[in-house]
Design a protein around this motif. Structure first.
Motif, short mmCIF file in Angstrom:
data_model
loop_
_atom_site.label_atom_id
_atom_site.label_comp_id
_atom_site.label_asym_id
_atom_site.label_seq_id
_atom_site.Cartn_x
_atom_site.Cartn_y
_atom_site.Cartn_z
N ILE A 105 0.85 -1.18 0.00
CA ILE A 105 0.00 0.00 0.00
C ILE A 105 0.89 1.24 0.00
CG2 ILE A 105 -1.93 -1.11 1.20
CD1 ILE A 105 -0.94 0.24 3.77
N SER A 106 0.34 2.34 -0.48
CA SER A 106 1.06 3.61 -0.44
C SER A 106 0.77 4.30 0.88
CB SER A 106 0.61 4.51 -1.59
OG SER A 106 0.94 3.93 -2.84
N VAL A 107 1.78 4.89 1.46
CA VAL A 107 1.60 5.62 2.72
C VAL A 107 2.28 6.98 2.60
CG1 VAL A 107 1.41 3.56 4.16
CG2 VAL A 107 3.65 4.56 3.72
N ASN A 108 1.76 7.93 3.32
CA ASN A 108 2.37 9.25 3.37
C ASN A 108 3.42 9.28 4.47
OD1 ASN A 108 0.67 10.30 1.33
ND2 ASN A 108 -0.96 10.61 2.84
N THR A 109 4.60 9.76 4.13
CA THR A 109 5.65 9.85 5.14
C THR A 109 5.46 11.12 5.97
OG1 THR A 109 7.11 10.99 3.59
CG2 THR A 109 7.26 8.59 3.71
N GLY A 110 6.14 11.17 7.07
CA GLY A 110 6.02 12.33 7.94
C GLY A 110 6.00 11.90 9.39
N GLY A 111 5.36 12.71 10.21
CA GLY A 111 5.29 12.40 11.62
C GLY A 111 4.46 11.16 11.89
N ILE A 112 4.70 10.57 13.03
CA ILE A 112 3.98 9.35 13.41
C ILE A 112 2.56 9.73 13.85
CG2 ILE A 112 3.93 7.40 15.00
CD1 ILE A 112 6.96 7.69 15.26
N PRO A 113 1.54 9.18 13.18
CA PRO A 113 0.16 9.53 13.56
C PRO A 113 -0.23 8.88 14.88
CG PRO A 113 0.13 7.84 11.88
CD PRO A 113 1.57 8.26 12.04
N ASP A 114 -1.21 9.44 15.51
CA ASP A 114 -1.73 8.84 16.73
C ASP A 114 -2.32 7.47 16.43
OD1 ASP A 114 -4.33 8.51 18.67
OD2 ASP A 114 -2.64 9.47 19.69
N ALA A 115 -2.12 6.54 17.33
CA ALA A 115 -2.55 5.16 17.10
C ALA A 115 -4.06 5.04 16.90
CB ALA A 115 -2.11 4.28 18.26
N ASN A 116 -4.81 5.96 17.47
CA ASN A 116 -6.27 5.89 17.39
C ASN A 116 -6.86 6.87 16.38
OD1 ASN A 116 -6.42 3.91 19.47
ND2 ASN A 116 -6.11 5.53 20.99
N SER A 117 -6.03 7.43 15.51
CA SER A 117 -6.53 8.44 14.58
C SER A 117 -7.39 7.83 13.48
CB SER A 117 -5.36 9.22 13.96
OG SER A 117 -4.53 8.34 13.22
N ILE A 118 -7.19 6.55 13.18
CA ILE A 118 -8.00 5.86 12.17
C ILE A 118 -8.75 4.72 12.87
CG2 ILE A 118 -8.02 4.60 9.99
CD1 ILE A 118 -5.39 5.92 9.29
N PRO A 119 -10.03 4.90 13.13
CA PRO A 119 -10.79 3.84 13.83
C PRO A 119 -10.87 2.57 12.97
CG PRO A 119 -11.98 5.93 13.85
CD PRO A 119 -10.86 6.08 12.87
N ILE A 120 -10.56 1.45 13.58
CA ILE A 120 -10.65 0.15 12.91
C ILE A 120 -11.34 -0.81 13.88
CG2 ILE A 120 -9.37 -1.78 11.89
CD1 ILE A 120 -7.09 0.19 11.35
N SER A 121 -12.35 -1.49 13.40
CA SER A 121 -13.07 -2.41 14.28
C SER A 121 -12.17 -3.57 14.69
CB SER A 121 -14.32 -2.95 13.58
OG SER A 121 -13.95 -3.82 12.52
N LYS A 122 -12.42 -4.11 15.86
CA LYS A 122 -11.61 -5.24 16.33
C LYS A 122 -11.77 -6.44 15.40
CE LYS A 122 -10.37 -7.99 20.36
NZ LYS A 122 -10.14 -9.20 19.57
N GLU A 123 -12.97 -6.63 14.87
CA GLU A 123 -13.19 -7.76 13.97
C GLU A 123 -12.30 -7.66 12.74
OE1 GLU A 123 -16.78 -9.91 11.39
OE2 GLU A 123 -17.14 -8.02 12.44
N ASN A 124 -12.26 -6.47 12.12
CA ASN A 124 -11.42 -6.29 10.94
C ASN A 124 -9.94 -6.37 11.30
OD1 ASN A 124 -13.61 -6.03 9.33
ND2 ASN A 124 -13.39 -3.84 8.93
N SER A 125 -9.59 -5.83 12.45
CA SER A 125 -8.20 -5.89 12.88
C SER A 125 -7.76 -7.34 13.08
CB SER A 125 -8.04 -5.11 14.19
OG SER A 125 -6.72 -5.24 14.69
N ASP A 126 -8.61 -8.14 13.70
CA ASP A 126 -8.28 -9.55 13.93
C ASP A 126 -8.18 -10.32 12.62
OD1 ASP A 126 -8.21 -9.10 16.63
OD2 ASP A 126 -10.19 -9.94 17.04
N LEU A 127 -9.13 -10.06 11.71
CA LEU A 127 -9.11 -10.75 10.43
C LEU A 127 -7.87 -10.38 9.62
CD1 LEU A 127 -12.88 -10.47 9.40
CD2 LEU A 127 -11.66 -12.56 10.05
N SER A 128 -7.51 -9.10 9.66
CA SER A 128 -6.32 -8.65 8.94
C SER A 128 -5.07 -9.30 9.51
CB SER A 128 -6.20 -7.13 9.03
OG SER A 128 -5.01 -6.69 8.42
#
Length: 214
Positions: A130-153
């Protein structure tokens, strides 16, 4: 443990291969399968014979390099492990063990038990990122991801690309590998910015289906 090993020997992709029988003695049940092959290779070198070529790297079940077909099963008789995690206590004294490389035209033999898995690398290059933007480290909770999707990923990301699915499938299909690599990104917001699924599958068709039926 005293064991009889029937190991596939082949000089290169074009050469005619064959099984060669070796005897190994006094193998500790606590040795790993690759350590047993190391012992055999040391014996062969001491006899001024060519050692057996086989892939390995981390020996911790992470890299997926140690790809062997053992007694008709990918990675051997244990469950949920790679070859380097297989220990000799899974075998019995006097056993005959047949050791082969992955059998797929998509994985041509380099030498003996080593195969060329560039096909998997080509699939990853075509869309397994995937493409990502470089720069400062984003906050861990800045992009909400459901636990179900996180576990499946995370489950999909557990695929280490060892190639056992291709070696086991009668059609030498890489669909399990491709689906894992697609899913580990597609399930997350970061992976939705690029539609990589079609290019992954197209590359898989070229690498494996064309190789198997050509």
């Amino acid at each position: 443990m005293n064991l009889t090993l029937k190991i596939w020997r082949q000089e290169n992709e074009k050469a005619q291969g064959k099984f060669v029988t070796y005897e190994v003695k006094d193998i500790s049940p606590d040795s790993s399968f690759l350590e047993m092959l190391d012992i055999l290779n040391e014996q062969l070198v001491n006899k001024i014979q060519l050692p057996i070529a086989f892939d390995h790297d981390c020996r911790e079940g992470i890299c997926g390099m140690c790809s062997l077909y053992i007694n008709g099963r990918a990675h051997g008789p244990d469950e949920g492990i790679t070859t380097c995690q297989l220990h000799m206590r899974k075998f019995s004294d006097g056993d005959i063990i047949t050791i082969e490389p992955w059998r797929s035209r998509g994985f041509p033999i380099i030498k003996d038990l080593m195969v060329n898995r560039d096909a998997f690398d080509n699939i990853m290059q075509s869309g397994g990122y995937i493409s990502v933007n470089t720069g400062g480290i984003p906050d861990a909770n800045s992009i909400p991801i459901s636990k179900e999707n996180s576990d499946l990923s995370m489950d999909a990301a557990a695929c280490i690309g060892c190639g056992a699915c291709v070696a086991t499938c009668k059609n030498s299909s890489a669909m399990l590998f491709v689906s894992a690599k697609v899913s580990q990104f597609a399930l997350l917001p970061q992976g939705r910015t690029e539609a990589k699924i079609i290019s992954n599958i197209a590359r898989m068709n070229r690498e494996f289906l064309c190789a198997n039926f050509s």
